[in-house]
Design a protein around this motif. Structure first.
Motif, PDB file in Angstrom:
ATOM      1  N   GLU A  34      35.587  26.271  80.264  1.00 53.66           N
ATOM      2  CA  GLU A  34      35.909  25.048  80.132  1.00 53.66           C
ATOM      3  C   GLU A  34      36.146  24.377  81.561  1.00 53.66           C
ATOM      4  O   GLU A  34      36.639  25.128  82.379  1.00 53.66           O
ATOM      5  CB  GLU A  34      37.454  24.710  79.515  1.00 53.66           C
ATOM      6  CG  GLU A  34      37.396  24.665  77.883  1.00 53.66           C
ATOM      7  CD  GLU A  34      36.836  23.446  77.313  1.00 53.66           C
ATOM      8  OE1 GLU A  34      36.699  22.374  78.023  1.00 53.66           O
ATOM      9  OE2 GLU A  34      36.720  23.287  76.260  1.00 53.66           O
ATOM     10  N   SER A  52      38.667  20.466  69.255  1.00 53.63           N
ATOM     11  CA  SER A  52      38.279  21.648  70.064  1.00 53.63           C
ATOM     12  C   SER A  52      37.442  22.513  69.171  1.00 53.63           C
ATOM     13  O   SER A  52      36.948  23.551  69.701  1.00 53.63           O
ATOM     14  CB  SER A  52      39.369  22.226  70.921  1.00 53.63           C
ATOM     15  OG  SER A  52      39.953  21.401  71.822  1.00 53.63           O
ATOM     16  N   HIS A  55      34.204  20.598  69.983  1.00 56.73           N
ATOM     17  CA  HIS A  55      33.792  19.664  71.313  1.00 56.73           C
ATOM     18  C   HIS A  55      34.508  20.380  72.270  1.00 56.73           C
ATOM     19  O   HIS A  55      35.694  20.998  72.053  1.00 56.73           O
ATOM     20  CB  HIS A  55      34.368  18.273  71.075  1.00 56.73           C
ATOM     21  CG  HIS A  55      33.643  17.424  70.226  1.00 56.73           C
ATOM     22  ND1 HIS A  55      32.305  17.255  70.135  1.00 56.73           N
ATOM     23  CD2 HIS A  55      34.195  16.772  69.063  1.00 56.73           C
ATOM     24  CE1 HIS A  55      31.874  16.510  68.853  1.00 56.73           C
ATOM     25  NE2 HIS A  55      32.996  16.377  68.271  1.00 56.73           N
ATOM     26  N   SER A  56      33.949  20.479  73.449  1.00 54.82           N
ATOM     27  CA  SER A  56      34.645  20.905  74.610  1.00 54.82           C
ATOM     28  C   SER A  56      35.612  19.629  75.155  1.00 54.82           C
ATOM     29  O   SER A  56      35.322  18.614  74.657  1.00 54.82           O
ATOM     30  CB  SER A  56      33.953  21.403  75.583  1.00 54.82           C
ATOM     31  OG  SER A  56      33.284  20.209  76.286  1.00 54.82           O
TER      32      SER A  56
END
Length: 107
Positions: A34, A52, A55-56
């Motif tokens: 990340e 999460s 998705h980051s």
């Protein structure tokens, strides 16, 4: 007759090759580390737990958004994730996620 047999054998070989490709083993990979974090705010944990999964944090924080009506924008985004993409967001979590995104990324 012989030409038809050869054609049929070739077609059968093609179908077999296609079928073998359809059952290939999945590829695994390690996602990159990340580069961002979600900002603190009300319902952060609920947003992290749900968003999460797919998705980051970097992806979430860089989404283009509407500044005219942030709440409506994020409500539509969460609804789209649930309906169009099948996100497994509980009914009671959806408004919490919308509130979080509106409060932290609606400005």
């Amino acid at each position: 007759m012989r030409a038809r047999l050869i054609l049929a054998a070739n077609l059968l070989a093609c179908f077999a090759a296609l079928a073998a490709g359809a059952v290939a083993a999945p590829v695994s990979y390690d996602p990159p580390a990340e580069t961002a974090t979600l900002p603190p705010g009300p319902n952060l944990e609920t947003a992290q737990a749900n968003c999460s999964a797919c998705h980051s944090a970097d992806y979430i924080t860089t989404q283009p958004r509407s500044f005219k009506d942030p709440h409506a924008f994020w409500a539509a985004e969460v609804a789209k994730m649930r309906k169009a993409y099948g996100a497994q967001i509980k009914d009671e979590d959806a408004p919490k996620i919308v509130d979080y995104l509106t409060a932290t990324m609606g400005k």
